[in-house]
Design a protein around this motif. Sequence first.
Motif, PDB file in Angstrom:
ATOM      1  N   ARG A  22       0.866  -1.195  -0.020  1.00  0.00           N
ATOM      2  CA  ARG A  22       0.050  -0.017  -0.062  1.00  0.00           C
ATOM      3  C   ARG A  22       0.902   1.188  -0.076  1.00  0.00           C
ATOM      4  O   ARG A  22       1.718   1.361   0.745  1.00  0.00           O
ATOM      5  CB  ARG A  22      -1.023   0.181   1.151  1.00  0.00           C
ATOM      6  CG  ARG A  22      -1.827   1.042   1.331  1.00  0.00           C
ATOM      7  CD  ARG A  22      -2.893   1.072   2.397  1.00  0.00           C
ATOM      8  NE  ARG A  22      -3.856  -0.187   2.333  1.00  0.00           N
ATOM      9  CZ  ARG A  22      -4.629  -0.398   1.645  1.00  0.00           C
ATOM     10  NH1 ARG A  22      -5.173   0.950   0.828  1.00  0.00           N
ATOM     11  NH2 ARG A  22      -5.438  -1.026   1.698  1.00  0.00           N
ATOM     12  N   THR A  65       1.538   5.581  -0.308  1.00  0.00           N
ATOM     13  CA  THR A  65       1.111   6.957   0.185  1.00  0.00           C
ATOM     14  C   THR A  65       0.236   7.381  -1.058  1.00  0.00           C
ATOM     15  O   THR A  65       0.558   7.039  -2.323  1.00  0.00           O
ATOM     16  CB  THR A  65       1.888   7.608   0.645  1.00  0.00           C
ATOM     17  OG1 THR A  65       2.926   8.376  -0.408  1.00  0.00           O
ATOM     18  CG2 THR A  65       2.880   7.101   1.662  1.00  0.00           C
ATOM     19  N   PRO A  66      -0.654   8.344  -0.869  1.00  0.00           N
ATOM     20  CA  PRO A  66      -1.269   8.990  -1.965  1.00  0.00           C
ATOM     21  C   PRO A  66      -0.284   9.509  -3.103  1.00  0.00           C
ATOM     22  O   PRO A  66      -0.560   9.466  -4.199  1.00  0.00           O
ATOM     23  CB  PRO A  66      -2.110  10.220  -1.488  1.00  0.00           C
ATOM     24  CG  PRO A  66      -2.392   9.488   0.079  1.00  0.00           C
ATOM     25  CD  PRO A  66      -1.239   8.931   0.446  1.00  0.00           C
ATOM     26  N   ASP A  67       0.871  10.215  -2.698  1.00  0.00           N
ATOM     27  CA  ASP A  67       1.680  10.580  -3.647  1.00  0.00           C
ATOM     28  C   ASP A  67       2.485   9.508  -4.272  1.00  0.00           C
ATOM     29  O   ASP A  67       2.703   9.618  -5.803  1.00  0.00           O
ATOM     30  CB  ASP A  67       2.650  11.682  -2.767  1.00  0.00           C
ATOM     31  CG  ASP A  67       2.274  12.912  -2.341  1.00  0.00           C
ATOM     32  OD1 ASP A  67       1.232  13.316  -2.982  1.00  0.00           O
ATOM     33  OD2 ASP A  67       2.798  13.577  -1.570  1.00  0.00           O
ATOM     34  N   GLN A  68       2.960   8.620  -3.638  1.00  0.00           N
ATOM     35  CA  GLN A  68       3.376   7.309  -4.289  1.00  0.00           C
ATOM     36  C   GLN A  68       2.635   6.801  -5.156  1.00  0.00           C
ATOM     37  O   GLN A  68       3.028   6.535  -6.322  1.00  0.00           O
ATOM     38  CB  GLN A  68       3.882   6.342  -3.265  1.00  0.00           C
ATOM     39  CG  GLN A  68       5.066   6.926  -2.552  1.00  0.00           C
ATOM     40  CD  GLN A  68       5.388   6.007  -1.145  1.00  0.00           C
ATOM     41  OE1 GLN A  68       4.482   5.062  -0.870  1.00  0.00           O
ATOM     42  NE2 GLN A  68       6.306   6.148  -0.495  1.00  0.00           N
ATOM     43  N   TYR A  69       1.339   6.609  -4.912  1.00  0.00           N
ATOM     44  CA  TYR A  69       0.230   6.074  -6.111  1.00  0.00           C
ATOM     45  C   TYR A  69       0.089   7.012  -6.905  1.00  0.00           C
ATOM     46  O   TYR A  69       0.036   6.296  -8.173  1.00  0.00           O
ATOM     47  CB  TYR A  69      -0.900   5.892  -5.131  1.00  0.00           C
ATOM     48  CG  TYR A  69      -1.871   5.291  -5.957  1.00  0.00           C
ATOM     49  CD1 TYR A  69      -2.102   4.023  -6.860  1.00  0.00           C
ATOM     50  CD2 TYR A  69      -3.366   6.020  -6.074  1.00  0.00           C
ATOM     51  CE1 TYR A  69      -2.610   3.441  -7.496  1.00  0.00           C
ATOM     52  CE2 TYR A  69      -4.269   5.308  -6.995  1.00  0.00           C
ATOM     53  CZ  TYR A  69      -4.157   3.988  -7.489  1.00  0.00           C
ATOM     54  OH  TYR A  69      -5.004   3.430  -8.541  1.00  0.00           O
ATOM     55  N   ALA A  70      -0.032   8.128  -6.921  1.00  0.00           N
ATOM     56  CA  ALA A  70      -0.169   9.033  -7.969  1.00  0.00           C
ATOM     57  C   ALA A  70       0.818   9.217  -8.907  1.00  0.00           C
ATOM     58  O   ALA A  70       0.760   9.284  -9.992  1.00  0.00           O
ATOM     59  CB  ALA A  70      -0.498  10.323  -7.335  1.00  0.00           C
ATOM     60  N   ASP A  71       2.011   8.842  -8.283  1.00  0.00           N
ATOM     61  CA  ASP A  71       3.300   8.917  -9.332  1.00  0.00           C
ATOM     62  C   ASP A  71       3.316   7.776 -10.241  1.00  0.00           C
ATOM     63  O   ASP A  71       3.903   7.711 -11.331  1.00  0.00           O
ATOM     64  CB  ASP A  71       4.641   8.564  -8.343  1.00  0.00           C
ATOM     65  CG  ASP A  71       5.939   9.014  -9.175  1.00  0.00           C
ATOM     66  OD1 ASP A  71       5.822   9.708  -9.921  1.00  0.00           O
ATOM     67  OD2 ASP A  71       6.603   8.232  -8.983  1.00  0.00           O
TER      68      ASP A  71
END
Length: 357
Positions: A194, A196-202
Amino acid sequence: MTTDTSPTPAAEPHGPADRPAVRAATAADAEAVTRMRSEYVLSTPLSEEWIRRCAQELAPRLTPTGDARAFVIDAPDGTMAACALALIRPVLAAPAYPHGVAAHIQVVATHPGHRRRGHARAVLTALLDHLAATDHVTLFELHAAVEAQPLYRELGFSGSPALMRMTRLAQPTSTTADSVAGTTAGTARHRPNRLTPDQYADTLPKSTAFACVYFTDEDDRPVQLHSVYSPEHPWQLAGGTMDHGERPFETAVRECREETGLTVSGPPRLLAAVYGLPGAQWPYSTIGMVFDGGRLTAEQIGGIALDPREHDEVRVLSLDRWKPLMPARDFARLHAVAEARRTGRAAYCGTWDRDDA
């Protein structure tokens, strides 16, 4: 990439004894891997001279100190049945790739006589596991054929075929809750951690968005502006790219006012949604909305004030006269928008692709 991506239930391995034997490739496999790439990945096969040159370059890289990693399955006759090849490269470190190492999956290929047996999945899974465990790779990228996407998405990749990415961080230690939920080591191994939002957005595909306004004269003939900067799209509707913080209709109103001096009032009436895949000259997909600006009088059309940095002419023509002046995809969009106005049913233009002008 290979199209051998979804083994049939009858052919898919079910247990350890049925699984194909996967091994790490060595420098001695360089020519066979090169031939697999030439025959089953490249759109134009390599000449024998290029196969020789590529194999000579790849061989020293397929060593523990090199930057290439590959896993293969041998056929019973000693030839290569399947292979997966990755090239490791440095990147600036980030939370999603703390070691500053990424891998591009260069080849996933299966000989036609050995397809539908899970070979592509087996070699790719072994390659990903090795890169993560031994080379500390957490960022994986690849270009995929459309039919290959289901396998890659199942393994954790996301994005468009032009660039699919996956971030696989180190898995946390198993907990009692994992056991209760029935999470097995084999299942968790291929599931991305899972983010973080920033990592997922990347990891997500990126898009640019635009909004524009469709005007006609009182005889329902489309009004368009001639571009001074885009020979690929010579005739355009009033509109442009969305700014940060704008909603689509706000963009349409602003761009229309800047380009024509006309002010569009609401409520918004959507005529068409537009989507295009990325292309060689632009890495992002395109999403757009076309709003109805209504019918203009001759006086209103004559009063249009063009921005000379963007457009130098206004024309009002019937659809049949617009067709020879525009690229096929641009005219298809214009025709769809005109039909949406006529029928009252919004159009969906889903193939306004970058490389399809």
